[in-house]
Design a protein around this motif. Structure first.
Motif, short mmCIF file in Angstrom:
data_model
loop_
_atom_site.label_atom_id
_atom_site.label_comp_id
_atom_site.label_asym_id
_atom_site.label_seq_id
_atom_site.Cartn_x
_atom_site.Cartn_y
_atom_site.Cartn_z
N TYR A 54 -7.45 -1.04 -0.69
CA TYR A 54 -7.35 -1.52 -2.10
C TYR A 54 -7.04 -1.06 -3.28
CZ TYR A 54 -9.33 -4.48 -5.79
OH TYR A 54 -9.53 -5.30 -6.79
N ASP A 55 -7.49 0.33 -3.48
CA ASP A 55 -7.07 1.08 -4.65
C ASP A 55 -5.49 1.04 -4.60
OD1 ASP A 55 -9.59 1.14 -5.46
OD2 ASP A 55 -10.06 3.30 -4.88
N LYS A 56 -4.95 1.34 -3.37
CA LYS A 56 -3.60 1.70 -3.46
C LYS A 56 -2.64 0.32 -3.67
CE LYS A 56 -3.46 5.02 0.58
NZ LYS A 56 -2.74 6.21 -0.03
N GLN A 115 -8.99 -0.14 7.64
CA GLN A 115 -8.24 1.28 6.92
C GLN A 115 -9.19 1.50 5.66
OE1 GLN A 115 -6.02 2.94 8.64
NE2 GLN A 115 -6.53 1.73 10.26
N ASN A 116 -9.49 2.54 5.59
CA ASN A 116 -10.17 3.03 3.97
C ASN A 116 -9.23 3.07 2.80
OD1 ASN A 116 -13.13 2.91 4.67
ND2 ASN A 116 -12.60 4.60 6.03
N GLY A 117 -9.38 2.93 1.75
CA GLY A 117 -8.80 3.17 0.67
C GLY A 117 -7.67 2.35 0.36
N THR A 155 0.85 -1.24 -0.07
CA THR A 155 0.05 -0.10 0.09
C THR A 155 0.81 1.39 0.09
OG1 THR A 155 -0.38 -0.06 2.44
CG2 THR A 155 -1.86 -1.28 1.37
N GLU A 187 -12.64 -2.85 -1.72
CA GLU A 187 -12.63 -2.01 -0.50
C GLU A 187 -13.21 -2.50 0.56
OE1 GLU A 187 -10.59 0.16 -0.07
OE2 GLU A 187 -9.93 1.15 -1.98
#
Length: 356
Positions: free
Chosen positions: A151-153, A147-149, A111, A138
């Protein structure tokens, strides 16, 4: 020495050198450095989650340890954590190890890898980057990591690595929070042409806290998932048919793995350990000689299983390959596996015997 040099020159692969030369001589050639116990995620299954966290080693102290590993003849070096990229000096440490000539693997959640790291990897390619994947989207990631965000990272990291032809592998860490995600994560690895592996057996924290088991997929569900993996039934069947050669032996070594033979871990405080699960606060690489510590750990190989060790009497030992340290963390006894391990093994046997 001449005979050894001749063998090395004529060997067809490092694996051949490993099996014929390094293993018999207990040459320490696979080492890890745990750079930090800190992480940017709060994963529910983490085996370090209840560890008391002390001051990290400095950049120069880690370089000193790397020098000692180099002098000891270590070839393969991996960096692990916590999350290695939470250290602001990680890339400096990585470059130092690469310039020393180590074959380096990185274990990361993927990440925090950004453009600067990619530039370094293009100049000094890692042998591999092993990225643990905690879900297909996500929602799954949040359930596991809190924690949010994230998966996109991770997807951004996979894109960067793929675009720059940097070798990486994807490892699905399965638990209740993402137990339906195996097919999607396998497809993700296929999409990137990445090697794929999985793990769905959670073990206690290094303090023996079984809180992690609350998140383990049910044994029946694990077998259901594995039954749909092409070739898995056949693999388990082959393993189940390998005879347990220890059944009639009077004395059997307690440790049947590569710990203290070829593998080791230096923890984030500098202590040399026989493996990443078996921890001792005995020999510190900031103060002590590596070879002295390594020779001392040879005594572990002389320890024997107890007469009551039921694994040594089990016909499926070679299929299960129980870790005695996990036994201790789970039951308080190196010779006593948890019921979970035994039940899962027998469910797998039933599954592979159902082959038509």
């Amino acid at each position: 020495m001449f005979a050894e040099e001749t063998f090395v020159r004529n060997a067809n692969s490092i694996e051949q050198i490993r099996e014929k030369l390094w293993i018999p001589q207990r040459h320490p050639h696979v080492g890890g450095i745990e750079l930090t116990p800190f992480c940017n995620l709060r994963c529910v299954h983490c085996y370090l989650q209840d560890q008391e966290k002390h001051k990290l080693l400095s950049t120069q102290e880690i370089k000193l340890i790397i020098d000692k590993l180099f002098d000891a003849g270590v070839l393969f070096l991996y960096f692990t954590g916590g999350e290695i990229f939470t250290r602001l000096d990680f890339l400096e440490i990585y470059i130092y190890a690469k310039k020393k000539g180590f074959i380096v693997e990185l274990l990361t959640n993927g990440t925090l890898i950004e453009t600067k790291a990619i530039e370094i990897f293009n100049m000094y390619p890692p042998a591999s980057i092993s990225i643990s994947i905690y879900g297909k989207d996500e929602e799954s990631y949040f359930r596991v990591t809190g924690q949010n965000g994230m998966y996109d990272k991770v997807i951004n990291t996979l894109n960067l690595l793929s675009q720059n032809s940097i070798h990486f592998e994807i490892k699905y860490i399965g638990m209740k929070e993402n137990q339906e995600d195996y097919p999607a994560i396998y497809s993700l690895a296929e999409r990137y042409g990445a090697e794929f592996s999985y793990s769905m057996e959670l073990f206690p924290t290094l303090n023996g806290n079984g809180c992690t088991k609350n998140h383990m997929i049910s044994l029946e569900k694990i077998v259901e998932i594995e039954s749909k993996i092409p070739g898995k039934k056949e693999e388990f069947k082959r393993l189940s048919e390998i005879p347990n050669s220890f059944i009639n032996q009077k004395e059997v070594p307690l440790y049947l793995c590569d710990m203290a033979i070829s593998n080791f871990l230096v923890d984030y405080q500098g202590y040399l350990n026989p493996c990443h699960k078996c921890r001792f606060k005995k020999w510190n690489m900031l103060l002590d000689d590596f070879n002295t510590a390594w020779d001392d750990y040879e005594s572990l190989l002389k320890e024997k299983t107890s007469k009551n060790n039921r694994c040594m009497k089990c016909k499926y030992l070679m299929m299960c390959s129980p870790c005695v340290v996990v036994n201790f963390l789970s039951t308080g006894d190196y010779n006593m596996p948890s019921d979970t391990i035994c039940k899962l093994t027998h469910l797998r046997v039933d599954m592979c015997n159902s082959i038509e």
